[in-house]
Design an enzyme around this catalytic site. Sequence first.
Site, PDB file in Angstrom:
ATOM      1  N   VAL A  95       0.862  -1.188   0.000  1.00  0.00           N
ATOM      2  CA  VAL A  95       0.000   0.000   0.000  1.00  0.00           C
ATOM      3  C   VAL A  95       0.897   1.236   0.000  1.00  0.00           C
ATOM      4  O   VAL A  95       1.639   1.477   0.963  1.00  0.00           O
ATOM      5  CB  VAL A  95      -0.937   0.023   1.224  1.00  0.00           C
ATOM      6  CG1 VAL A  95      -1.799   1.282   1.203  1.00  0.00           C
ATOM      7  CG2 VAL A  95      -1.822  -1.222   1.266  1.00  0.00           C
ATOM      8  N   HIS A  99       2.999   4.207   6.178  1.00  0.00           N
ATOM      9  CA  HIS A  99       2.384   3.682   7.399  1.00  0.00           C
ATOM     10  C   HIS A  99       3.424   2.973   8.237  1.00  0.00           C
ATOM     11  O   HIS A  99       4.379   2.410   7.714  1.00  0.00           O
ATOM     12  CB  HIS A  99       1.221   2.729   7.070  1.00  0.00           C
ATOM     13  CG  HIS A  99       1.581   1.645   6.108  1.00  0.00           C
ATOM     14  ND1 HIS A  99       1.673   1.868   4.747  1.00  0.00           N
ATOM     15  CD2 HIS A  99       1.888   0.344   6.284  1.00  0.00           C
ATOM     16  CE1 HIS A  99       2.008   0.743   4.133  1.00  0.00           C
ATOM     17  NE2 HIS A  99       2.161  -0.201   5.059  1.00  0.00           N
TER      18      HIS A  99
HETATM   19  P1  5GP Z   1       2.865  -2.898   3.509  1.00  0.00           P
HETATM   20  O1  5GP Z   1       3.321  -4.244   3.039  1.00  0.00           O
HETATM   21  O2  5GP Z   1       2.453  -1.983   2.370  1.00  0.00           O
HETATM   22  O3  5GP Z   1       3.852  -2.263   4.448  1.00  0.00           O
HETATM   23  O4  5GP Z   1       1.602  -3.188   4.406  1.00  0.00           O
HETATM   24  C1  5GP Z   1       0.288  -2.899   4.053  1.00  0.00           C
HETATM   25  C2  5GP Z   1      -0.572  -3.503   5.122  1.00  0.00           C
HETATM   26  O5  5GP Z   1      -1.875  -3.011   4.975  1.00  0.00           O
HETATM   27  C3  5GP Z   1      -0.647  -5.024   5.087  1.00  0.00           C
HETATM   28  O6  5GP Z   1      -0.207  -5.549   6.332  1.00  0.00           O
HETATM   29  C4  5GP Z   1      -2.130  -5.303   4.817  1.00  0.00           C
HETATM   30  O7  5GP Z   1      -2.608  -6.436   5.507  1.00  0.00           O
HETATM   31  C5  5GP Z   1      -2.787  -4.025   5.295  1.00  0.00           C
HETATM   32  N1  5GP Z   1      -4.017  -3.694   4.587  1.00  0.00           N
HETATM   33  C6  5GP Z   1      -4.204  -3.679   3.243  1.00  0.00           C
HETATM   34  N2  5GP Z   1      -5.455  -3.302   2.943  1.00  0.00           N
HETATM   35  C7  5GP Z   1      -6.071  -3.082   4.136  1.00  0.00           C
HETATM   36  C8  5GP Z   1      -7.405  -2.671   4.487  1.00  0.00           C
HETATM   37  O8  5GP Z   1      -8.268  -2.426   3.643  1.00  0.00           O
HETATM   38  N3  5GP Z   1      -7.681  -2.547   5.804  1.00  0.00           N
HETATM   39  C9  5GP Z   1      -6.749  -2.807   6.778  1.00  0.00           C
HETATM   40  N4  5GP Z   1      -7.134  -2.653   8.054  1.00  0.00           N
HETATM   41  N5  5GP Z   1      -5.482  -3.189   6.482  1.00  0.00           N
HETATM   42  C10 5GP Z   1      -5.167  -3.332   5.181  1.00  0.00           C
END
Ligand code: 5GP
Length: 115
Positions: A95, A99
């Site tokens: 995403v 974050h």
């Molecule tokens: P990244 O790999 O980009 O650091 O982490 C993105 C995180 O966002 C992942 O752990 C994934 O499970 C979480 N995530 C993705 N879409 C959603 C969503 O719609 N709602 C929530 N609560 N978490 C999400």
Amino acid sequence: MSDSIFTKIIKGEIPADKVYEDEHCIAINDINPQAPVHVLVIPKKQIPTLADAQAEDQELLGHLLLTAGTVARQLGVDEAFRLIVNNGEGVGMTVYHLHLHIIAGRELAEGKMVG
Ligand code: 5GP
């Protein structure tokens, strides 16, 4: 820039399990938790990655770290938690809206969870 999934959550267009909110950020439970506690701290400003952050974001970045501590305290895991920021596809970022992952739970002590 089109709205990220997190911006849609911030705008209330997509539901999420929110554990904290203030003027600058929200914290939500991760939809696919990798540990007993797995919370995402997300700035309301849509900065794609940490590497995209600018000098003007300095205060916001500090606020996100302070908020991670606040949320960890609120969840009772401030004695032992890990913060992870993924930056780029090469480390599994999915995403593109900055974050912080707050990860906590017994498994961390055993060195099994790397987030
Ligand atoms: P990244 O790999 O980009 O650091 O982490 C993105 C995180 O966002 C992942 O752990 C994934 O499970 C979480 N995530 C993705 N879409 C959603 C969503 O719609 N709602 C929530 N609560 N978490 C999400």
